[in-house]
Scaffold this active site. Sequence first.
Site, mmCIF file in Angstrom:
data_model
loop_
_atom_site.group_PDB
_atom_site.id
_atom_site.type_symbol
_atom_site.label_atom_id
_atom_site.label_comp_id
_atom_site.label_asym_id
_atom_site.label_seq_id
_atom_site.Cartn_x
_atom_site.Cartn_y
_atom_site.Cartn_z
ATOM 1 N N LYS A 89 0.906 -1.390 0.102
ATOM 2 C CA LYS A 89 0.027 -0.208 -0.051
ATOM 3 C C LYS A 89 0.828 1.179 0.189
ATOM 4 C CE LYS A 89 -3.617 -2.621 2.050
ATOM 5 N NZ LYS A 89 -4.603 -2.806 3.417
ATOM 6 N N GLN A 126 -4.785 -1.840 9.698
ATOM 7 C CA GLN A 126 -4.569 -3.238 8.926
ATOM 8 C C GLN A 126 -5.038 -4.162 9.858
ATOM 9 O OE1 GLN A 126 -3.570 -3.499 5.681
ATOM 10 N NE2 GLN A 126 -4.004 -5.746 5.668
ATOM 11 N N ASP A 176 -11.033 2.723 3.912
ATOM 12 C CA ASP A 176 -11.379 1.200 4.067
ATOM 13 C C ASP A 176 -12.948 1.041 3.800
ATOM 14 O OD1 ASP A 176 -9.173 -0.581 3.867
ATOM 15 O OD2 ASP A 176 -8.775 -0.695 6.100
HETATM 16 N N1 GUN Z 1 -6.955 -7.150 6.036
HETATM 17 C C1 GUN Z 1 -7.371 -7.832 4.819
HETATM 18 N N2 GUN Z 1 -7.878 -7.109 4.064
HETATM 19 C C2 GUN Z 1 -7.918 -5.971 4.556
HETATM 20 C C3 GUN Z 1 -8.376 -4.433 4.095
HETATM 21 O O1 GUN Z 1 -8.860 -4.514 3.070
HETATM 22 N N3 GUN Z 1 -7.996 -3.589 4.961
HETATM 23 C C4 GUN Z 1 -7.530 -3.553 6.166
HETATM 24 N N4 GUN Z 1 -7.286 -2.452 6.931
HETATM 25 N N5 GUN Z 1 -6.861 -4.819 6.561
HETATM 26 C C5 GUN Z 1 -7.329 -5.767 5.770
#
Ligand code: GUN
Length: 290
Positions: free
Chosen positions: A52, A96, A119
Amino acid sequence: MILLDGKKTSADLKAEITESVKLLKADGKKTPHLAAILVGTDGASMTYVNAKVKACELVGFKSTLIDLPENTSEEKLLQEIEKLNNDSDIDGFIVQLPLPKHIEEQKVLNAVNPDKDVDGFHPTNVGRMALDMPCFLPATPFGILELLERYNVETSGKHVVVIGRSHIVGRPMSILMSQKRKAGDATVTVAHSRTKNLKELTLQADIIVAALGIPEFLTGDMVKDGVTIIDVGITRIEDTTKKSGYRLAGDVHFESVSPKSAYITPVPGGVGPMTIAMLMKNTLLACERK
Ligand code: GUN
């Protein structure tokens, strides 16, 4: 069989976002800024967060990584979130997942300012999504809709079977594809671990979204000819022939399912790269909405 190429589509998207950022900068506007909080050292989470951050660099965003130790208290994490909520340079941020066991996930997600919740996990954004109101769509479902749209996969009136009811993928996917929208207007069935007649359902499906997290679960005998397959699974499986010691497997047994498919996402290179591109898109939207 046509591969729904997430790698290429996400590269196209990121190129479009890069252009938008250049225009913002030329206009004297602020540079989009994404922050990510990572708690602990889970291997997959570290890989995702680093990807990211790298994507931010690629499209010309600013990024901030807040790397906290595994034993960080819930209170300390909530303080970090409050700082980001109050930092006017941060347009959007993510925490995350998964979080360590001693931290209550929903409490943490509730603490994120919905206007910075790129998100789309805050109850305000989930509620707005369910009501067809403007919101941040969660990146993985948003990426799947984008792939279906860009490949002109017909969804109107089709029977979609979503396998999995997670808050991140299955549940939002089932809501979004039943809505009046591009890549929507479908008749949706949600299957999960308690579903009794799954094969009967998948054999009827025009489109299957496999998001249950069991590697190579969906096999060729479970699908009809001409099906469209969206494989959301990504599990590390030990493989001593690989330098890394593992290979990535989806929820779909590609060898037996792909010959029967009209469209199918590969793993890796399907849904995964789209998720990151849509997070960039949401951050750009957050910046522009300010
Ligand atoms: N863990 C697995 N997928 C995601 C996501 O799309 N965002 C976040 N923050 N954590 C995750």
